[in-house]
Design a protein around this motif. Sequence first.
Motif, PDB file in Angstrom:
ATOM      1  N   LEU A   1       3.510   2.073  11.086  1.00  0.00           N
ATOM      2  CA  LEU A   1       2.124   1.941  11.521  1.00  0.00           C
ATOM      3  C   LEU A   1       2.028   1.037  12.745  1.00  0.00           C
ATOM      4  CD1 LEU A   1       0.010   1.696   8.271  1.00  0.00           C
ATOM      5  CD2 LEU A   1       0.213   3.577   9.866  1.00  0.00           C
ATOM      6  N   LEU A   2       2.924   0.059  12.812  1.00  0.00           N
ATOM      7  CA  LEU A   2       2.869  -0.834  13.964  1.00  0.00           C
ATOM      8  C   LEU A   2       3.327  -0.108  15.221  1.00  0.00           C
ATOM      9  CD1 LEU A   2       4.060  -4.167  12.389  1.00  0.00           C
ATOM     10  CD2 LEU A   2       1.757  -3.471  13.006  1.00  0.00           C
ATOM     11  N   VAL A   3       4.286   0.818  15.050  1.00  0.00           N
ATOM     12  CA  VAL A   3       4.787   1.549  16.208  1.00  0.00           C
ATOM     13  C   VAL A   3       3.859   2.720  16.545  1.00  0.00           C
ATOM     14  CG1 VAL A   3       6.760   2.792  17.149  1.00  0.00           C
ATOM     15  CG2 VAL A   3       7.119   0.924  15.553  1.00  0.00           C
TER      16      VAL A   3
ATOM     17  N   TYR B   1       7.065   0.230   1.560  1.00  0.00           N
ATOM     18  CA  TYR B   1       6.010  -0.493   2.253  1.00  0.00           C
ATOM     19  C   TYR B   1       6.488  -1.046   3.579  1.00  0.00           C
ATOM     20  CZ  TYR B   1       3.135   0.123  -1.790  1.00  0.00           C
ATOM     21  OH  TYR B   1       2.398   0.684  -2.788  1.00  0.00           O
TER      22      TYR B   1
ATOM     23  N   ARG C   1      -4.542  -4.649  15.040  1.00  0.00           N
ATOM     24  CA  ARG C   1      -4.752  -3.592  16.025  1.00  0.00           C
ATOM     25  C   ARG C   1      -4.811  -2.222  15.351  1.00  0.00           C
ATOM     26  NH1 ARG C   1      -0.338  -1.557  18.498  1.00  0.00           N
ATOM     27  NH2 ARG C   1       1.675  -1.870  17.506  1.00  0.00           N
ATOM     28  N   LEU C   2      -4.458  -2.175  14.063  1.00  0.00           N
ATOM     29  CA  LEU C   2      -4.612  -0.918  13.327  1.00  0.00           C
ATOM     30  C   LEU C   2      -6.082  -0.705  13.019  1.00  0.00           C
ATOM     31  CD1 LEU C   2      -1.718  -1.298  10.777  1.00  0.00           C
ATOM     32  CD2 LEU C   2      -1.760   0.162  12.779  1.00  0.00           C
TER      33      LEU C   2
ATOM     34  N   VAL D   1      -1.022   8.836   5.035  1.00  0.00           N
ATOM     35  CA  VAL D   1      -1.131   7.929   6.166  1.00  0.00           C
ATOM     36  C   VAL D   1       0.123   7.981   7.027  1.00  0.00           C
ATOM     37  CG1 VAL D   1      -1.244   5.505   6.793  1.00  0.00           C
ATOM     38  CG2 VAL D   1      -2.776   6.410   5.080  1.00  0.00           C
TER      39      VAL D   1
ATOM     40  N   TYR E   1      -5.740   3.260   8.295  1.00  0.00           N
ATOM     41  CA  TYR E   1      -4.398   2.749   8.536  1.00  0.00           C
ATOM     42  C   TYR E   1      -4.335   1.259   8.244  1.00  0.00           C
ATOM     43  CZ  TYR E   1      -3.970   7.290  10.589  1.00  0.00           C
ATOM     44  OH  TYR E   1      -3.967   8.640  10.750  1.00  0.00           O
TER      45      TYR E   1
ATOM     46  N   LEU F   1       4.017  -5.738  -1.393  1.00  0.00           N
ATOM     47  CA  LEU F   1       5.138  -6.393  -0.742  1.00  0.00           C
ATOM     48  C   LEU F   1       5.271  -7.835  -1.233  1.00  0.00           C
ATOM     49  CD1 LEU F   1       7.000  -5.175   1.316  1.00  0.00           C
ATOM     50  CD2 LEU F   1       5.795  -6.438   3.068  1.00  0.00           C
TER      51      LEU F   1
ATOM     52  N   GLY G   1      -0.237  11.977  13.659  1.00  0.00           N
ATOM     53  CA  GLY G   1      -1.669  11.687  13.816  1.00  0.00           C
ATOM     54  C   GLY G   1      -2.129  11.958  15.239  1.00  0.00           C
TER      55      GLY G   1
ATOM     56  N   ILE H   1      -1.601   8.671  -1.003  1.00  0.00           N
ATOM     57  CA  ILE H   1      -2.306   8.023   0.111  1.00  0.00           C
ATOM     58  C   ILE H   1      -1.296   7.516   1.142  1.00  0.00           C
ATOM     59  CG2 ILE H   1      -3.761   6.067   0.745  1.00  0.00           C
ATOM     60  CD1 ILE H   1      -5.222   6.381  -1.891  1.00  0.00           C
ATOM     61  N   ILE H   2      -0.215   6.918   0.649  1.00  0.00           N
ATOM     62  CA  ILE H   2       0.807   6.416   1.560  1.00  0.00           C
ATOM     63  C   ILE H   2       1.389   7.552   2.412  1.00  0.00           C
ATOM     64  CG2 ILE H   2       3.145   5.472   1.628  1.00  0.00           C
ATOM     65  CD1 ILE H   2       2.374   3.766  -0.782  1.00  0.00           C
TER      66      ILE H   2
ATOM     67  N   MET I   1       4.719  -0.004   6.969  1.00  0.00           N
ATOM     68  CA  MET I   1       4.130  -1.030   7.819  1.00  0.00           C
ATOM     69  C   MET I   1       4.764  -0.991   9.207  1.00  0.00           C
ATOM     70  SD  MET I   1       3.850  -4.074   5.078  1.00  0.00           S
ATOM     71  CE  MET I   1       2.276  -4.555   4.441  1.00  0.00           C
TER      72      MET I   1
ATOM     73  N   ILE J   1      -4.441   0.820   4.398  1.00  0.00           N
ATOM     74  CA  ILE J   1      -3.157   1.046   3.729  1.00  0.00           C
ATOM     75  C   ILE J   1      -2.216  -0.124   3.970  1.00  0.00           C
ATOM     76  CG2 ILE J   1      -1.120   2.525   3.653  1.00  0.00           C
ATOM     77  CD1 ILE J   1      -3.613   3.735   2.440  1.00  0.00           C
ATOM     78  N   PHE J   2      -2.225  -0.626   5.183  1.00  0.00           N
ATOM     79  CA  PHE J   2      -1.356  -1.749   5.504  1.00  0.00           C
ATOM     80  C   PHE J   2      -1.678  -2.947   4.609  1.00  0.00           C
ATOM     81  CE2 PHE J   2       0.714  -5.087   7.610  1.00  0.00           C
ATOM     82  CZ  PHE J   2       1.634  -4.547   8.488  1.00  0.00           C
TER      83      PHE J   2
ATOM     84  N   PRO K   1       0.376   3.768  15.291  1.00  0.00           N
ATOM     85  CA  PRO K   1      -0.757   3.394  14.419  1.00  0.00           C
ATOM     86  C   PRO K   1      -1.475   4.586  13.806  1.00  0.00           C
ATOM     87  CG  PRO K   1      -0.839   2.195  16.479  1.00  0.00           C
ATOM     88  CD  PRO K   1       0.207   3.249  16.640  1.00  0.00           C
ATOM     89  N   LYS K   2      -1.190   5.805  14.206  1.00  0.00           N
ATOM     90  CA  LYS K   2      -1.911   6.930  13.598  1.00  0.00           C
ATOM     91  C   LYS K   2      -0.992   7.862  12.824  1.00  0.00           C
ATOM     92  CE  LYS K   2      -6.256   6.660  15.321  1.00  0.00           C
ATOM     93  NZ  LYS K   2      -7.529   7.350  15.493  1.00  0.00           N
ATOM     94  N   GLY K   3       0.128   7.347  12.359  1.00  0.00           N
ATOM     95  CA  GLY K   3       1.011   8.181  11.572  1.00  0.00           C
ATOM     96  C   GLY K   3       1.899   9.050  12.440  1.00  0.00           C
TER      97      GLY K   3
ATOM     98  N   GLY L   1       0.022  11.178   9.004  1.00  0.00           N
ATOM     99  CA  GLY L   1      -1.126  11.367   9.887  1.00  0.00           C
ATOM    100  C   GLY L   1      -2.248  11.990   9.089  1.00  0.00           C
ATOM    101  N   LEU L   2      -3.409  11.347   9.093  1.00  0.00           N
ATOM    102  CA  LEU L   2      -4.519  11.815   8.263  1.00  0.00           C
ATOM    103  C   LEU L   2      -4.952  13.229   8.611  1.00  0.00           C
ATOM    104  CD1 LEU L   2      -6.963   8.848   7.905  1.00  0.00           C
ATOM    105  CD2 LEU L   2      -5.814  10.111   6.110  1.00  0.00           C
TER     106      LEU L   2
END
Lengths: 434, 319, 289
Positions: free
Chosen positions: C279-281, C272, B112-113, C235, B117, B128, C288, C231-232, C276, B120-121, C283-285, C238-239
């Motif tokens: 991003l799941l919570v 990481y 869903r990303l 992201v 994003y 990882l 973002g 980069i990390i 990760m 990067i994941f 998704p745009k940083g 937020g870009l």
Amino acid sequence: MKKHALALLLALLLLLAPALSAGCAPDGGDGETSPTPDEAGQTPAGSVEGAAEKDKIVIGGVRSQSGVYALFDETAFGPIYRMWAGEVNADGGIYVEEYGKKLPVELIIYDDKSEMDTMTRLYEKLILEDKVDLLLPPVSTAALFAAAQIANQHDYLLIGAEGAAVSIKENIESYPGFFCTLNFSDTQVPALTEVLTEGGIESAFIVYIEDLHGMEYSQAAVPAFEAAGIEIKGNVSVPPDIGDMTPIINSAKNSGAQAFLMFAYPDQNFLAVSQAKELGYNPDVFFIGSGGSFDSCKLALGGDEGVEGIMTWGAWNEKSSDAAAEFAERFREFNAGDDTVFADWWGHLPYYVSVQVLQQAIERAGTLDNKVLREYIAENKFDTVMGEAWFENHMLAAECYLGNVGQWQNGVYEVIDVGGNRTAEPVIPKSAWK
Amino acid sequence: MGNPGLRLDMKKSVPFAIVAAALAAVAFLPRFASAYSVVFCSSVIMYAALSLSYAMFSGPTGYVSLATAAFFGVGIYTSAFFGKSLPLPALMIAGGVFSSVIAFAVGAITLRLRGVYFTIFTFGLVELLKHFVLWTETTFAGTRGRTVASFGSVTVFYCMLALLTALLLAAFLLRRSRVGKALSAIGESEDAAAHIGINTTAVKLLAFSLSSFAMGAAGAVMATRWAYIDPGIAFNSLMSFMPALMAIFGGTDRLLGPVAGAIVFAALEEQLITRFPSLYMIIFGAIMIAAILFMPSGVTGLIRRRPAKRKEDVPVGDS
Amino acid sequence: MLLTVLNVVVGGLIMGGIYALISMGLSMQYGVARILNVSHGEFIMLGAFFTWALHTAAGINPLLCVAICAPPIFLLGFALHRTIYKRLRDVTRVSGLFEGNAMLVSFGLMFVIKNIALMRWGSSPKGYSFMAYSVEFGGAVFSANRLLVLAFAVCVSAAFYVFLNRSRLGKAIRAASQDAQAAALFGIKINRVMAICFGIGALLAGIAGVLLSMIYQINTAMGMNYTIIAIIVVVLGGLGSIPGSLIGGFALGLIGSVVAYIEPSLQLVAYYVIIMALLLVRPKGILGR
């Protein structure tokens, strides 16, 4: 037709690919016919080829000239094999009896970008396509393990340089053509333990990098220290990309350990030194692993003063023996004017021994046949810059080394092993950082 | 004959036949070419397979995945664990299955990303897995590296060639299938695709795990050539970047683009690295820049230019 | 206990300051010029090596090197955009394609710059010592040079933020980052603004390199690691969001410091996992849009 252009192009590329790879071969018809069919099967090239046309000994190696291991080709084995080849050729070459003349040495060195697939593939290229007579080893332990296997499949001899570790001993029987000249934890840790006990050290704080190298030294040091009555106040692992050693230095400081030992690579070792200086941490013994024995570490740590009192793995210096002094002098002359090459007071002598062994084995056995050479090397003694040298179970015998532990004293790298190899008394406790 | 359907089929089958003939010709390589070219071609095919499987998912959807090295590494470890008890084709399939399973699990939570994003994941996944394997190896196995059983370069070559052939076929069929059409629709506009009733998650997940199968299988085969592996070697992020670069270089909107990109890249690198070891990076970099500047739609873009169909069909530079 | 907390927090802020500084430039280049500049770390390496060379050969104070190195590195970035990326924009009219190609070009640049540096300086680590003493406050001990780097990173970030929000050029840049088409309609010279942005990104990387050389040994292969961290962070924050990069940098530094205190070898894994999870919570940083 235009529609199919892509498919045609692709087909062409697919067919051209082997040709592209073979583009480097000196002659067009590589590998299709072997000049003299040999009943022994896959003997390394060169051993039976017409003696009349043989005019050089081709030695190939895949070295990390870029990427993470580039440092080691630049400062460790790299300057040694180049210097050796230069010396041999200045002398007219190596006398090989089966050809009845001196043959000059030609080096073919490829860059593997510090990457595995490239490394293994280019060794196959050296063996199958360039048909080199002899191989030089690659950089790093993992690469050496892999190269040993490839060399073995093709019955080539491989004398290791940087890397390899005691753990290769477990598999050593399966690699009859593999030899190792560098000293490791099995001789170095006992020597270090003696030095520490002699200096009255009763407690130690160990930091190691989480890879084969670090784990091996840590696993050897902990029982050895405990057996000698040195208390282990800490045994911490760090990742290769550690950016801040402050918490570790602080906990080492708070533990009150008399000795701080860092078993890692130059990046982490040098960071530990500079942060210890900044944080005013000055234990009685400050020990770092790989990189500390390079003269170039003065560039990173602030000159002679900056490295004063630091102990590292090694070890030899110009006072070790006349042959060592003469070797150091030749090394300086050969590399004069190149500001990227520096002496390494751990590996340079053993690395040079590896090429000397190769040369003497060829001269005395009178052949370039790798199978004959490997038998000869396993069973005989050689006259080298380290004195008399021989292999026990494919590793250079422990008695051959001119030292295992060193310490920087007034800009000179001194051997401080307990016993006859010592070139200077160890300074314990070390003086304050400057 | 006035049957347009048949004519069309015949016309279409011409490039098909050419590729098949080329693959068949390559299969005879060990017979007539030098031993080293077999070794070299295995590497080229590895890159071709990786970039093709990268393009299978990332090409139509526009999701740039840097997880290639992760799935490749899973395959490598499959061979390290089971290499001494299974034949190579079985290892290949096992590596592919393990990769697909992991890809499915990862895809289920990450797909869903969007955009960078997601990229990067997937990149994080490589690191990882590397650290996770390192930790389990040092904690439970008390080791860091493993030796891998060897099967000989000709076996490796045929396994890789079989893999590439199967992959080409799979990619070809996928593009024609409803799933393939749905993937392109997602690439053009994911929201619109969802609106017209495409189950975008399921489609993406399917393609993602399918593409990772080949990556794992390739890893399982190549590992047997390396003899010794450790987590740093198995999960090398270069193996994520290179196939992506090759695919973009070759052009992802054509089936054979990534393959062409891989061949050109690998051959170029081989030449530079053996001839100019100290200068190869400069030359390689310069050629890469020049190639992008002078053929922006990839190698295959040179052959036939067609209007690019992209979601943001807007000119970028007007000033 | 309190002492430990202080140690961990300040240690985290220091790393965070460095992370923030190295990622702001990248955020700028991506946010405005749409270039995910993989060669970002190479500009950091250049800044660090220039400083090392100036300091060891001519004895110039590393802080002064910030001023000395800034203009040439800016010009280098500016010129690169004017020559290479401008042309790339002209030949690729499709933005999705442009981003992919721009990344490829920066890969090429990375190879070129790295190789030149390798030829010039070799691969052994270099270093010098500067302000290598400790400062104590509240019972906790810190390296003076690291605190200086933190202070400098905060100042540079603040100055940069003010520049973006107050100056005319800054406003043009922000307008361009939001909608290049619209900004062009308002008479902003998009190509020039983008070249300036790329130059500023390179300049910030160069300054970060100058500062890093004060606290680390440097080598010619160091660039890629910093590119990845940048980069990390970008992201995470937020870009294209400069405050996002700041927050992202400090957040990552603090988390790293806490984890490193508990188990140093898990630091990278923690990065990481956190990214990760975030991003799941979101998704745009963090910041973002």
